[in-house]
Write a protein that holds these residues in place. Sequence first.
Motif, PDB file in Angstrom:
ATOM      1  N   SER A  60      46.775  37.208  39.134  1.00  0.00           N
ATOM      2  CA  SER A  60      46.804  36.625  40.375  1.00  0.00           C
ATOM      3  C   SER A  60      45.837  35.615  40.631  1.00  0.00           C
ATOM      4  N   HIS A  61      45.917  34.923  41.596  1.00  0.00           N
ATOM      5  CA  HIS A  61      44.732  33.780  42.159  1.00  0.00           C
ATOM      6  C   HIS A  61      43.643  34.417  42.802  1.00  0.00           C
ATOM      7  N   THR A  62      43.930  35.480  43.421  1.00  0.00           N
ATOM      8  CA  THR A  62      42.894  36.117  44.100  1.00  0.00           C
ATOM      9  C   THR A  62      42.030  36.982  42.855  1.00  0.00           C
ATOM     10  N   GLN A  63      42.650  37.629  41.985  1.00  0.00           N
ATOM     11  CA  GLN A  63      41.837  38.141  40.909  1.00  0.00           C
ATOM     12  C   GLN A  63      40.884  37.251  40.307  1.00  0.00           C
ATOM     13  N   GLN A  64      41.326  36.069  39.945  1.00  0.00           N
ATOM     14  CA  GLN A  64      40.613  35.146  39.233  1.00  0.00           C
ATOM     15  C   GLN A  64      39.714  34.202  40.027  1.00  0.00           C
ATOM     16  N   ASN A  65      39.974  33.962  41.236  1.00  0.00           N
ATOM     17  CA  ASN A  65      39.105  32.969  42.016  1.00  0.00           C
ATOM     18  C   ASN A  65      38.562  33.400  43.309  1.00  0.00           C
ATOM     19  N   GLU A  66      39.059  34.287  43.971  1.00  0.00           N
ATOM     20  CA  GLU A  66      38.610  34.771  45.409  1.00  0.00           C
ATOM     21  C   GLU A  66      37.072  34.807  45.283  1.00  0.00           C
ATOM     22  N   LEU A  67      36.690  36.006  44.830  1.00  0.00           N
ATOM     23  CA  LEU A  67      35.320  36.331  44.649  1.00  0.00           C
ATOM     24  C   LEU A  67      34.186  35.507  44.080  1.00  0.00           C
ATOM     25  N   ARG A  68      34.530  34.773  43.033  1.00  0.00           N
ATOM     26  CA  ARG A  68      33.913  33.813  42.418  1.00  0.00           C
ATOM     27  C   ARG A  68      33.803  32.482  43.165  1.00  0.00           C
ATOM     28  N   ARG A  69      34.853  31.931  43.785  1.00  0.00           N
ATOM     29  CA  ARG A  69      34.808  30.985  44.738  1.00  0.00           C
ATOM     30  C   ARG A  69      33.859  31.167  45.985  1.00  0.00           C
ATOM     31  N   ILE A  75      42.300  41.638  35.039  1.00  0.00           N
ATOM     32  CA  ILE A  75      42.681  40.263  34.506  1.00  0.00           C
ATOM     33  C   ILE A  75      43.000  40.776  32.882  1.00  0.00           C
ATOM     34  N   ALA A  76      42.196  41.533  32.381  1.00  0.00           N
ATOM     35  CA  ALA A  76      42.193  41.759  30.846  1.00  0.00           C
ATOM     36  C   ALA A  76      43.679  42.153  30.438  1.00  0.00           C
ATOM     37  N   GLY A  77      44.595  41.629  29.689  1.00  0.00           N
ATOM     38  CA  GLY A  77      45.639  41.927  29.146  1.00  0.00           C
ATOM     39  C   GLY A  77      46.655  41.759  30.172  1.00  0.00           C
ATOM     40  N   ASN A  78      46.470  40.716  31.148  1.00  0.00           N
ATOM     41  CA  ASN A  78      47.605  40.449  32.073  1.00  0.00           C
ATOM     42  C   ASN A  78      47.995  39.262  31.894  1.00  0.00           C
ATOM     43  N   LEU A  79      49.281  38.817  31.528  1.00  0.00           N
ATOM     44  CA  LEU A  79      49.573  37.560  31.160  1.00  0.00           C
ATOM     45  C   LEU A  79      49.827  36.824  32.171  1.00  0.00           C
ATOM     46  N   LEU A  80      49.966  37.416  33.579  1.00  0.00           N
ATOM     47  CA  LEU A  80      50.150  36.476  34.626  1.00  0.00           C
ATOM     48  C   LEU A  80      49.097  37.284  36.010  1.00  0.00           C
TER      49      LEU A  80
END
Length: 305
Positions: A201-210, A194-199
């Motif tokens: 993915s939803h998987t990288q941001q939320n899949e594991l956390r949710r 996620i670091a330095g990525n302007l866009l």
Amino acid sequence: MRTPWWEPRTGEADRAAHGGDGGRTRADGAGAGKLERRDGMDAYDEEPGAREAEPDGSDAPVPPPPEDGARDVPPAPPGEHSAGPREGSTGIAALSPHYRVAAALALVAVAAVSAVHLGMVFLHVAPPNTVTKQHSKAIDDWIYPEFEQNWKLFAPNPLQQNIDVQVRAEVLTPDGGGRTTGWYDLSARDGEAIAGNLLPSHTQQNELRRAWDFYVTSHDGRNRPQGQRGALSESYLRRVVLLRLDRERSALRPGETVDRVQVRSRTTNVPSPRWSDERVPTAPVYRHLPWWPLPADDGTGAGAR
């Protein structure tokens, strides 16, 4: 070459010498006389665009006849109106009466469902009260699992922790033996992506956390499931970590297969700012989940045997 008008022509000079007047008088149909020269130079003719005289003697122009598409249409008798849509109408007004009724009913239904949904979401994120305690089952049935929310209104203690989800596996080696891998920080891998990525993915941001939040909220402190959602959250978290192991392939060596996995969380408090007098412990706190055997029909590449 024509002779200028101010110079007498040859024929005119001869006639003038013999005493001719060079002209004659001609009576028109109305009895008025007009002087016309024989050579036609000064003959008076009406212009093609001249206006015709009116019968009453006036010189007003005659209006052109109306075109076929511009004839006056007599107005409809009072009380008679067409049942179809009016000309120039837009939107629902342009529909026939039956379709207008159907459109109005559809709008009412959408508004009613939207109001109920907003009310259910508000009660779900609101602090516990009499209404939420009395109708908790109906609210949960409406919210879960599609509209689950992970935030609350008027939270007295917002989250001030970093939670990392880590996994390790027991694998079977090609020679029939086995070994246990080290801990792989899956949350750190997501943070690096996620670091330095302007866009991101939803998987990288939320899949594991949710998946982890789903497990924690459906189990008690001793990892005992609470209700049917407990077993579902365990199966979901196990499948997520197995897919991550198979995707990265860094935890496995060629020819090895996963036999079972274990998940743990590493929780650290966010340090207080310099201007604050609050002191919080900085030592990490671990929560270990039990070893989960890999079902034979799991279908993930990591579990292929």
